[in-house]
Design an enzyme around this catalytic site. Structure first.
Site, PDB file in Angstrom:
ATOM      1  N   GLU A 350       0.892  -1.169   0.000  1.00 59.26           N
ATOM      2  CA  GLU A 350       0.000   0.000   0.000  1.00 59.26           C
ATOM      3  C   GLU A 350       0.926   1.213   0.000  1.00 59.26           C
ATOM      4  O   GLU A 350       1.087   1.884   1.018  1.00 59.26           O
ATOM      5  CB  GLU A 350      -0.902  -0.023   1.255  1.00 59.26           C
ATOM      6  N   HIS A 375      -4.649  -4.511  -0.553  1.00 54.97           N
ATOM      7  CA  HIS A 375      -4.218  -3.394  -1.421  1.00 54.97           C
ATOM      8  C   HIS A 375      -3.419  -3.837  -2.643  1.00 54.97           C
ATOM      9  O   HIS A 375      -3.861  -3.710  -3.760  1.00 54.97           O
ATOM     10  CB  HIS A 375      -3.443  -2.323  -0.647  1.00 54.97           C
TER      11      HIS A 375
HETATM   12 ZN   LIG Z   1      -6.534  -1.833   5.183  1.00 59.23          ZN
END
Ligand SMILES: [Zn+2]
Ligand SMILES: *[C@@H]1O[C@H](CO)[C@@H](O)[C@H](O)[C@H]1NC(C)=O
Ligand SMILES: *[C@@H]1O[C@H](CO)[C@@H](O)[C@H](O)[C@H]1NC(C)=O
Length: 502
Positions: A350, A375
């Site tokens: 992320e 992510h």
């Molecule tokens: Zn999260």
């Protein structure tokens, strides 16, 4: 003997035919490429029936109008802007309303203390026995029968007293509400980058946690969250929780195992009250910063919860700002030890960084046989890992609006999801910390993915596939039952939309 004129005529016909052939060949080739690539897109394996085809036309008319007006500059394309700029307006569009009503399956990536928005949290501050402590730019709460003994840099006072002695209840509440949301008008100034907004984000979590770690508030919050997800036509939730230590007014404290039990109890109550809801499961996801417990304790709790609540416990993950670390490889020895005991659902990549610990969390996640990737924002930069994810059918839990709000991508047309979808990678769309940015439980993210990220050519098949994927990659025990339930709701939805627009 042919005259010059006939030679000329013949030649020109041959030339024309030749030119036409080249033109036709190129055109054919071009269309072949176009069709072939489209076939790679997620959802192309879905065959729409007659009613679905009609509804698809309705969806596509609305979607392409939105896009084409933006492309021709007839109207600003709001989805290219920051989420705060369009979150309320898009709700009024017909397409949004359709997506909201559409059965969307499960939310597989969501966090415990951001399931609900600021208006809900503000209501919690009206509960009795709640004390407040104002410290510079921070606010903390604590439920207690008498003045709390937990540290407060200034002084504790009852919220009720602070509120009514403030002289202006609305102003007081407005001020409090701001502590329960990341949404601001001057986001450009307040959140110049990913690091800056993470600072505010952590403060937000600390404040909310100070309210909901009171056991009755924790349970009510989760119950009401399930209600909101259900209302957004989501029927299953996998919640990632740090499982904080809860407390009550009698001086009891509850460890992570007890907190997990409290979650399960609420889930059962909710399913009893709303039998059409298919349930919730828990991913224990404590902070990678190991603030409260050691990493070994984390794993002990995880195993204990799994032993006590085998049907409720889904697995283990770590949360918090990946760029700030520590990375997953830091805990590799312990994680390897428990690899056969625990299912992993790691957040990984992320980040906007490339070649740093945060995006390289992907290698550890895959080597540790993660079941899904949280992510995977930077996965786009890793061709080998993309192959791996496809081969091993590991779902990428994409959270478009989260990535926009947390400053990873300012224009979602550039979100890597557009490539994941085009490549037909195993993707689920989820909503991360939707309460923190006042998004709907899932509709905003579906809308953003469908209209703002996916190709103009992506249609109802993509939406249906995303819903089906959320079931397929969930940990629900009886997938066939869930799919049957989904199909029944889906055709109800389709037929209703068809009849309404007939
Ligand atoms: Zn999260
Ligand atoms: C070439 O294409 C033009 C226009 O498409 C057409 O009028 C003409 O008859 C074609 N000629 C040949 C030889 O195919
Ligand atoms: C299509 O919709 C009609 C109502 O408009 C309904 O009677 C019919 O059963 C539907 N077909 C399918 C396959 O669901």
């Amino acid at each position: 003997m042919p005259t010059k004129l006939t030679v000329f005529l013949w030649l020109s016909i041959i030339m024309q035919a030749f030119c036409n052939t080249t033109h036709e060949t190129v055109k054919k080739k071009r269309n072949e490429l176009f069709e072939k690539e489209l076939e790679m897109m997620l959802g192309r394996d879905i065959v729409l029936n007659e009613n679905e085809t009609k509804v698809n036309e309705i969806f596509m008319k609305l979607k392409t109008k939105e896009l084409d007006q933006g492309f021709r500059h007839r109207r600003p394309f709001v989805l290219s802007k920051h989420f705060f700029e369009y979150k309320d307006d898009v709700k009024k569009t017909e397409l949004y309303k359709l997506i909201k009503k559409m059965p969307k399956g499960a939310v597989l990536h969501a966090h415990d203390t951001s399931l609900l928005g600021p208006d809900y949290v503000l209501e919690l501050t009206y509960w009795k026995d709640l004390y407040i402590c104002f410290i510079d730019d921070e606010v903390l709460f604590r439920f207690a029968k008498t003045l709390p003994t937990t540290p407060c840099a200034t002084k504790w006072q009852l919220v009720k007293e602070a509120r009514y002695s403030s002289g202006n209840v609305d102003e007081f509440d407005d001020h409090l509400r701001k502590e329960f949301t990341l949404v601001v008008d001057d986001y450009v100034k307040k959140y110049p980058d990913n690091n800056a907004i993470w600072k505010s984000f952590k403060k937000y979590f600390k404040t909310i946690l100070s309210i909901v770690s009171y056991k009755p508030a924790w349970e009510q919050y989760f119950y009401d969250a399930l209600k909101e997800y259900r209302h957004d036509n989501v029927f299953f939730l996998e919640v990632r929780s740090i499982l904080p230590t809860l407390y009550d007014l009698d001086g009891n404290v509850y460890d992570p195992v007890a907190t997990a039990e409290s979650y399960q109890k609420v889930t059962e109550q909710f399913m009893h009250d709303y039998p059409d809801f298919m349930g919730a499961k828990l991913i224990y996801a404590p902070s990678r910063g190991t603030e409260q417990f050691t990493f070994d304790e984390y794993l002990r709790f995880a195993k204990e919860i799994k032993r006590k609540l085998p049907d409720f416990f889904a697995g283990f993950d770590l949360v918090n700002h990946e760029d700030a670390g520590p990375p997953n490889k830091h805990f590799l020895p312990q994680l390897v030890n428990e690899k056969d005991n625990l299912n992993y659902y790691f957040h990984a990549a992320e980040t906007n960084w490339n070649g740093m610990d945060s995006d390289e969390n992907l290698y550890d996640a895959l080597a540790l046989d993660t079941k899904r990737i949280g992510h995977g924002f930077a996965l786009i930069k890793h061709p080998l890992l993309i192959d791996e994810v496809r081969k091993r059918d590991i779902a990428i839990e994409v959270n478009v609006i989260s990535n926009n709000v947390l400053c990873l991508v300012s224009d979602i047309r550039n979100h890597p999801l557009s490539s994941y979808l085009a490549q037909g990678l195993p993707v689920v769309v989820s909503s991360d910390d939707r309460g923190a940015w006042e998004a709907d439980p899932l509709s905003h993210d579906f809308y953003a993915a469908f209209v703002g990220v996916a190709s103009r050519h992506a249609d109802l098949r993509l939406l249906k596939k995303l819903a089906l994927n959320s079931i397929r990659y969930s940990t629900y025990s009886d997938k066939n039952k869930m799919i049957a339930e989904f199909e029944s709701r889906w055709s109800q939805f389709i037929n209703a939309v068809k009849d309404k627009h007939a």
